[in-house]
Design an enzyme around this catalytic site. Sequence first.
Site, short mmCIF file in Angstrom:
data_model
loop_
_atom_site.label_atom_id
_atom_site.label_comp_id
_atom_site.label_asym_id
_atom_site.label_seq_id
_atom_site.Cartn_x
_atom_site.Cartn_y
_atom_site.Cartn_z
N ASP A 1 -11.80 -3.78 2.10
CA ASP A 1 -10.98 -4.75 1.35
C ASP A 1 -11.80 -6.04 1.36
O ASP A 1 -13.03 -5.98 1.52
CB ASP A 1 -9.60 -4.93 2.03
CG ASP A 1 -8.60 -5.67 1.12
OD1 ASP A 1 -8.06 -5.05 0.21
OD2 ASP A 1 -8.38 -6.88 1.31
N LYS B 1 -2.64 -1.15 6.65
CA LYS B 1 -3.67 -2.17 6.38
C LYS B 1 -4.10 -2.72 7.73
O LYS B 1 -3.35 -2.68 8.70
CB LYS B 1 -3.09 -3.30 5.53
CG LYS B 1 -4.14 -4.09 4.78
CD LYS B 1 -4.51 -3.40 3.49
CE LYS B 1 -5.60 -4.10 2.74
NZ LYS B 1 -5.76 -3.54 1.38
N GLN C 1 0.83 -1.22 0.00
CA GLN C 1 0.00 0.00 0.00
C GLN C 1 0.87 1.27 0.00
O GLN C 1 0.49 2.28 -0.59
CB GLN C 1 -0.92 -0.02 1.22
CG GLN C 1 -2.11 0.94 1.12
CD GLN C 1 -3.27 0.37 0.34
OE1 GLN C 1 -3.62 -0.79 0.48
NE2 GLN C 1 -3.90 1.18 -0.49
N THR D 1 -12.22 0.89 -7.83
CA THR D 1 -11.07 0.00 -8.08
C THR D 1 -11.23 -0.70 -9.43
O THR D 1 -10.32 -0.68 -10.27
CB THR D 1 -10.93 -1.03 -6.94
OG1 THR D 1 -10.98 -0.35 -5.69
CG2 THR D 1 -9.63 -1.80 -7.06
N LYS E 1 1.72 1.72 -3.67
CA LYS E 1 0.52 2.06 -4.44
C LYS E 1 0.10 3.50 -4.17
O LYS E 1 -0.15 4.28 -5.10
CB LYS E 1 -0.62 1.11 -4.01
CG LYS E 1 -1.93 1.34 -4.72
CD LYS E 1 -3.09 0.57 -4.07
CE LYS E 1 -2.78 -0.87 -3.82
NZ LYS E 1 -3.99 -1.67 -3.49
P1 NDP Z 1 -14.52 -8.99 -1.88
O1 NDP Z 1 -14.61 -9.53 -0.50
O2 NDP Z 1 -15.57 -8.07 -2.35
O3 NDP Z 1 -14.38 -10.16 -2.93
C1 NDP Z 1 -13.33 -11.07 -2.86
C2 NDP Z 1 -13.54 -12.13 -3.92
O4 NDP Z 1 -12.39 -12.97 -3.97
C3 NDP Z 1 -14.72 -13.04 -3.63
O5 NDP Z 1 -15.26 -13.46 -4.84
C4 NDP Z 1 -14.09 -14.19 -2.89
O6 NDP Z 1 -14.81 -15.41 -2.98
C5 NDP Z 1 -12.78 -14.30 -3.62
N1 NDP Z 1 -11.75 -14.87 -2.71
C6 NDP Z 1 -11.39 -14.42 -1.51
N2 NDP Z 1 -10.45 -15.22 -0.96
C7 NDP Z 1 -10.24 -16.17 -1.87
C8 NDP Z 1 -9.38 -17.28 -1.91
N3 NDP Z 1 -8.55 -17.56 -0.89
N4 NDP Z 1 -9.41 -18.05 -3.02
C9 NDP Z 1 -10.24 -17.76 -4.05
N5 NDP Z 1 -11.09 -16.72 -4.06
C10 NDP Z 1 -11.07 -15.92 -3.00
O7 NDP Z 1 -13.08 -8.26 -1.96
P2 NDP Z 1 -12.57 -7.19 -3.02
O8 NDP Z 1 -13.18 -7.44 -4.34
O9 NDP Z 1 -12.67 -5.87 -2.39
O10 NDP Z 1 -11.01 -7.56 -3.08
C11 NDP Z 1 -10.46 -8.43 -4.06
C12 NDP Z 1 -8.97 -8.13 -4.20
O11 NDP Z 1 -8.77 -6.77 -4.60
C13 NDP Z 1 -8.14 -8.29 -2.93
O12 NDP Z 1 -6.85 -8.72 -3.27
C14 NDP Z 1 -8.06 -6.86 -2.38
O13 NDP Z 1 -6.97 -6.69 -1.53
C15 NDP Z 1 -7.91 -6.10 -3.68
N6 NDP Z 1 -8.25 -4.69 -3.67
C16 NDP Z 1 -9.45 -4.24 -3.22
C17 NDP Z 1 -9.76 -2.89 -3.26
C18 NDP Z 1 -11.10 -2.36 -2.87
O14 NDP Z 1 -11.31 -1.17 -3.05
N7 NDP Z 1 -12.02 -3.16 -2.38
C19 NDP Z 1 -8.78 -1.90 -3.73
C20 NDP Z 1 -7.58 -2.48 -4.27
C21 NDP Z 1 -7.33 -3.82 -4.21
P3 NDP Z 1 -16.08 -15.71 -2.04
O15 NDP Z 1 -17.23 -14.99 -2.71
O16 NDP Z 1 -16.20 -17.19 -2.06
O17 NDP Z 1 -15.75 -15.16 -0.70
O1 2IT Z 2 -5.89 -2.45 -1.41
C1 2IT Z 2 -6.44 -1.33 -1.43
O2 2IT Z 2 -5.95 -0.39 -2.07
C2 2IT Z 2 -7.70 -1.16 -0.74
N1 2IT Z 2 -8.22 -2.11 -0.18
C3 2IT Z 2 -8.37 0.19 -0.68
C4 2IT Z 2 -7.69 1.07 0.33
C5 2IT Z 2 -8.37 2.37 0.61
O3 2IT Z 2 -7.94 3.02 1.57
O4 2IT Z 2 -9.31 2.77 -0.09
#
Ligand code: NDP
Ligand code: 2IT
Length: 450
Positions: free
Chosen positions: A164, A124, A109, A207, A112
């Site tokens: 997250d 985090k 982070q 995102t 980023k």
């Molecule tokens: P969500 O909780 O909304 O969704 C996560 C998704 O990933 C779900 O479909 C989940 O499946 C799946 N998942 C989680 N763990 C696993 C695993 N061990 N194996 C396979 N699938 C898995 O999270 P986000 O969409 O917010 O986050 C997804 C990624 O993006 C993460 O790496 C996060 O750190 C990153 N990220 C998020 C940001 C944000 O703004 N939210 C910003 C930047 C990065 P299931 O439905 O079965 O739980």
């Molecule tokens: O991985 C990421 O950049 C996030 N989960 C979002 C962080 C934030 O402060 O919006």
Amino acid sequence: MVEKILANLEKSSCAVDNTFLQAVSEVLHSLESVVDSDPRYDAYAILERLVTPDRVIQFKVQWVDDQNHVQINNGYRIQFNNALGPYKGGLRFHPSVSIGVLKFLAFEQIFKNSLTGLPIGGAKGGSDFDPKGKSDFEIMKFCRAFMRELHQYIGARIDVPAGDIGVGSREIGYLFGEYKRITHQYDGVLSGKPYAFGGSLMRPQATGYGVVYFAREMLNVELQESLEGKVCTVSGAGNVAIHTIEKLQQIGALVVTCSDSDGTIYDPKGIKLNVVRELKEEGKRLSLAEYAKLDPEAVYTPKAQYPQDAHAVWQIPCFAAFPCATQNELSLLDAQKLIENGCVAVVEGANMPTETGAIELFLQEGILFSPGKASNAGGVAVSEFEMSQNASMEKWDFDKVDRKLDELMRQIYKRVSLTAKESGRERNFVDGANIAAFKRVAEAMLLEGV
Ligand code: NDP
Ligand code: 2IT
């Protein structure tokens, strides 16, 4: 110098720090030539200080479930580096959460947030709490208990958490409500809030949309290609995946996959987002296996059917792949398959979804590869836009945020590709991102003294 720092870090780390060591190793190897070029980095121990978190906070979260049983979870906040601005980064609620995982995420982070050019440091946090199968009241009670501890460490100019994995606007809403009750303060201490009380328009989409804006720019500049009419594969079915798919579809791409922790959907006519949303909306979290029952043309592959070192979603031929679920979900075997099937670009939506060996292969084979710290920075950028709006008591409209996001993602691409070129590593966006991000943070650390 880099090898010495890594060896020391390995010695002082424990087994659960694997992902942290993976992230640090990737960054430090990118920086090898840069640190040797400026004696101040060594004199002021910039690298050693950069790989050591300012603060690792751990606390007990105790709450009562719907059956009146007392539950106990671990809560954490890792404040890694605030040279550029207040600590900033998401909260993850997932059973796999540990100090090691959060250290890797907080470390990434820093870089980023630096790439956004905005005044935000790196952090985090989260908990090993598993939201799956919990009632809305249980989620609320957990969030309140979590904030009872967390509130003393955060503040609008100190540390601003967001969402997250497992934490969306519902959870942020409950966390904010409790913060307000305890402190009597109504300020931008969290981002990703519901719009009703200070959230920014477009934060939920930011995102995923940002990932596509980055990909569009990269493909246009590097290959004079567009995503229109191209087959794309996306993993995940959460916030980032859904909004990546939505934007890809809006610009005319054909997205044929999505996945969750249990399996993968392949829908050759195009993923039906309304079905994914219906299954995954807050509080439901049903398995994607249900998708195939609703749509007979779709093929569902349970995770159990695949060997550990390959994933069904990356076996599908595509023009561009978008890993948007979690760390280390794209292996060397997957990378070989993608290349064999003609994939030209891999754009990370998740944090560190691609294993080290797979990244090396992509770079070696000339695949356009964008690391998450560059291509998924749109989420935290719009979080910072939310902090700006909260501080000035303004509300920006959707189009304004969208325009600023698009512009910012294009700037990140430019910064990363130019730095790669200037460092003699044209099209190596891993090195470009790490070097550009490092220089900004290191300069601030030098200026503030030890
Ligand atoms: P969500 O909780 O909304 O969704 C996560 C998704 O990933 C779900 O479909 C989940 O499946 C799946 N998942 C989680 N763990 C696993 C695993 N061990 N194996 C396979 N699938 C898995 O999270 P986000 O969409 O917010 O986050 C997804 C990624 O993006 C993460 O790496 C996060 O750190 C990153 N990220 C998020 C940001 C944000 O703004 N939210 C910003 C930047 C990065 P299931 O439905 O079965 O739980
Ligand atoms: O991985 C990421 O950049 C996030 N989960 C979002 C962080 C934030 O402060 O919006």
